[in-house]
Design an enzyme around this catalytic site. Structure first.
Site, PDB file in Angstrom:
ATOM      1  N   ASP A 191     -18.153  22.756 -11.692  1.00 38.35           N
ATOM      2  CA  ASP A 191     -18.815  21.764 -10.832  1.00 38.35           C
ATOM      3  C   ASP A 191     -20.203  22.223 -10.384  1.00 38.35           C
ATOM      4  O   ASP A 191     -20.729  21.721  -9.401  1.00 38.35           O
ATOM      5  CB  ASP A 191     -17.962  21.488  -9.588  1.00 38.35           C
ATOM      6  CG  ASP A 191     -16.562  21.068  -9.942  1.00 38.35           C
ATOM      7  OD1 ASP A 191     -16.408  20.230 -10.845  1.00 38.35           O
ATOM      8  OD2 ASP A 191     -15.608  21.571  -9.324  1.00 38.35           O
ATOM      9  N   GLY A 192     -20.764  23.182 -11.063  1.00 40.24           N
ATOM     10  CA  GLY A 192     -22.073  23.694 -10.687  1.00 40.24           C
ATOM     11  C   GLY A 192     -22.181  25.150 -11.080  1.00 40.24           C
ATOM     12  O   GLY A 192     -21.195  25.776 -11.482  1.00 40.24           O
TER      13      GLY A 192
ATOM     14  N   SER B 244     -25.162  22.813  -7.130  1.00 38.30           N
ATOM     15  CA  SER B 244     -23.784  22.547  -6.732  1.00 38.30           C
ATOM     16  C   SER B 244     -23.580  21.044  -6.769  1.00 38.30           C
ATOM     17  O   SER B 244     -24.237  20.301  -6.040  1.00 38.30           O
ATOM     18  CB  SER B 244     -23.502  23.089  -5.328  1.00 38.30           C
ATOM     19  OG  SER B 244     -22.198  22.703  -4.903  1.00 38.30           O
ATOM     20  N   ARG B 245     -22.675  20.583  -7.630  1.00 38.77           N
ATOM     21  CA  ARG B 245     -22.501  19.150  -7.819  1.00 38.77           C
ATOM     22  C   ARG B 245     -21.558  18.532  -6.792  1.00 38.77           C
ATOM     23  O   ARG B 245     -21.355  17.326  -6.797  1.00 38.77           O
ATOM     24  CB  ARG B 245     -21.965  18.878  -9.230  1.00 38.77           C
ATOM     25  CG  ARG B 245     -22.876  19.402 -10.330  1.00 38.77           C
ATOM     26  CD  ARG B 245     -22.406  18.991 -11.710  1.00 38.77           C
ATOM     27  NE  ARG B 245     -23.267  19.580 -12.732  1.00 38.77           N
ATOM     28  CZ  ARG B 245     -22.988  20.684 -13.395  1.00 38.77           C
ATOM     29  NH1 ARG B 245     -21.855  21.325 -13.138  1.00 38.77           N
ATOM     30  NH2 ARG B 245     -23.808  21.164 -14.305  1.00 38.77           N
ATOM     31  N   VAL B 246     -20.958  19.358  -5.954  1.00 42.95           N
ATOM     32  CA  VAL B 246     -19.975  18.858  -4.989  1.00 42.95           C
ATOM     33  C   VAL B 246     -20.288  19.294  -3.576  1.00 42.95           C
ATOM     34  O   VAL B 246     -20.198  18.517  -2.633  1.00 42.95           O
ATOM     35  CB  VAL B 246     -18.549  19.334  -5.365  1.00 42.95           C
ATOM     36  CG1 VAL B 246     -17.536  18.888  -4.320  1.00 42.95           C
ATOM     37  CG2 VAL B 246     -18.150  18.817  -6.737  1.00 42.95           C
TER      38      VAL B 246
END
Length: 505
Positions: free
Chosen positions: A342-343, A367-369
């Site tokens: 997720d990153g 960081s995608r979250v």
């Protein structure tokens, strides 16, 4: 004759007692033979009923795991030394897949992937065991990631935040501080309720010992489990390490608890997977890796998740580590794992050798979250920080070729240097949320711009102690809620202004 009758009667009574105590049932045992063995793998015959990942037992007491099934013979990886095994040795099916012990008894321990102690203490007594391979939670069994996992590292918590249940890759060249970042994230859980599991795959014993010592000295040693495959361990046992550690961690997740799993590192694991596959004569693919290398890591990392509230609401956060060569992020294994996670936190060797530690490349890292799980105060204070820092780096590069263009550029460069100083941290020196928020508040208010480097270093080193003595109520409010109202922010800024004046700013 009477004496003989008495003996016969006594023996008959004993036989009846034994028969009553023991229930005799048929027991089927399937045995085979070792056809070929070497380099940590074995080809076996006579075990037609063996299943995938089934435990195998050799005549000398050694263990193996079935990984390649064929009608005539099966391929197995060894989970123990093979000194007593040779061609013709007897091997027996274990009757079940490889399982590992799980439970509270493992916390605070150092064990191998099968749960055997490596810390010189008695074997942990666990009431349950779980398979090393388990399916990842389905989509309906997951909830959105909304809670932060604080690492205590300002550059991460402010600009590349991680949420509980996220899978965030740590990637970079060798000797750039990848393990140190993960270790600091574990140490920072000393004030939280997060359980930590560290999976070490073939790392040097000295480095592992230093890590265990650092966590024992600064971190939550009693809530940390180390699953270690030493450099001398059989390759099959080392390959099993991340899956075993994940099963041990999932036991606590199923109880509704939050767990942080560090895997150090997946580059070494991929090399082991390639080695074992080639020895077992599987068809090679790109860079000699087998075709299932992506699946080998995807099925592991997909087990990280924020569980649904109906399933207890626990979370498994995974920080896999990957080593690159020459900063090549487009190599086969790095691109595979980047696409799964997720990153990624990318470390730059140039920054590391320039003294900026942690050497995080803020421009490439993402960081995608985690932004959705960031504490509100920190998210607000760090809103433009990444952009300001990126602009500073670009300006600094141009100013190397000549003087400052104008006063505005000079101020922007000086402000950027204060940002960089704020982001530098030494190993094990983690910062809590109040300390990070106070530093960002002072930075945003321009209080750090007039500081000389020695005064700035003194301010940052003593900030945590100053907050505890001068602003305990404000610090406690930030730590408890992750927020501070405008009045509280104004009060904290004024107190910071006075503190800096006292330092001789």
């Amino acid at each position: 004759m009477t004496e003989l009758d008495d003996d016969l009667a006594r023996w008959a009574a004993q036989a009846q007692t034994v028969a009553a105590a023991a229930t005799l049932e048929p027991h089927q045992r399937e045995r085979g033979r070792v056809e070929r063995i070497g380099d940590g793998v074995a080809l076996l015959s006579g075990l037609a009923g063996a299943g995938q990942d089934e435990m195998l037992r050799f005549a000398d007491g050694g263990l193996g795991m079935a990984v390649t099934l064929a009608p005539e013979r099966i391929g197995a990886v060894l989970l123990s030394p093979s000194a007593g095994i040779a061609a013709g040795s007897v091997v027996e099916r274990g009757g079940a897949v490889v399982r590992v012990p799980v439970g509270e008894a493992l916390l605070g321990r150092v064990v191998d992937p099968l749960g055997r102690p490596l810390d010189g203490r008695p074997a942990p007594v666990c009431q349950r065991s779980e398979p090393v391979e388990r399916p990842a939670p389905a989509i309906v069994e997951r909830d959105p990631i909304t809670r932060p996992l604080a690492t205590g590292i300002t550059v991460l918590d402010a600009m590349i935040p991680i949420g509980r249940g996220q899978r965030e890759l740590i990637i970079g060249d060798g000797k750039t501080g990848k393990t140190a970042i993960a270790a600091d994230a574990v140490i920072n859980q000393r004030d939280s309720d997060v359980i930590c599991v560290w999976a070490s795959i073939g790392q040097r014993a000295a480095a592992v010992n230093r890590l265990i010592e650092a966590v024992g000295r600064f971190g939550p040693r009693e809530r940390t489990l180390f699953v270690i495959a030493e450099a001398s361990a059989p390759p099959g046992l080392a390959w099993l390490t991340p899956y075993a550690a994940c099963s041990m961690a999932e036991h606590f997740v199923e109880q509704g608890r939050d767990v942080l799993l560090v895997i150090d590192d997946l580059t070494h694991h991929a090399a082991l997977h390639r080695e074992l596959s080639l020895l077992l004569r599987r068809p090679p693919g790109r860079e000699a890796y087998p075709g299932d290398i992506f699946f080998a890591h995807a099925r592991l990392l997909e087990r990280g998740a924020q569980r649904a509230a109906a399933l207890g609401g626990g979370s498994l956060t995974i920080l896999p580590i990957v080593a690159t060569q020459g900063g090549n992020l487009t190599a086969y294994i790095p691109t595979n794992i980047i696409s799964i996670t997720d990153g990624q936190i990318i470390l730059d060797p140039k920054l590391f050798h320039a003294g900026q530690k942690p050497a995080v490349d803020v421009g490439l890292s993402v960081s995608r979250v985690g932004g959705k799980a960031q504490p509100p105060l920190l998210r607000r204070l760090a809103g433009s920080l990444k952009l300001d820092y990126a602009q500073f780096l670009e300006l600094e590069m141009f100013t190397r070729f000549g003087g400052m263009a104008d006063e505005r550029t000079r101020r922007q460069v000086e402000h950027g240097r204060r940002i960089r100083a704020l982001l530098i941290q030494t190993n094990t020196r983690v910062r809590g949320l109040p300390e990070q928020a106070a530093g960002l508040l002072a930075l945003g208010a321009g209080l750090l711009d007039p500081l000389a480097e020695p005064a700035l270093a003194a301010f940052l080193d003593g900030l945590a102690d100053w907050l505890a003595t001068a602003c305990p109520a404000l610090a406690a409010r930030i730590a408890a809620t992750g927020e501070l109202d405008p009045a509280g922010q104004s009060e904290l800024i004024e107190r910071l202004r006075g503190h800096l004046a006292a330092l001789g700013a």
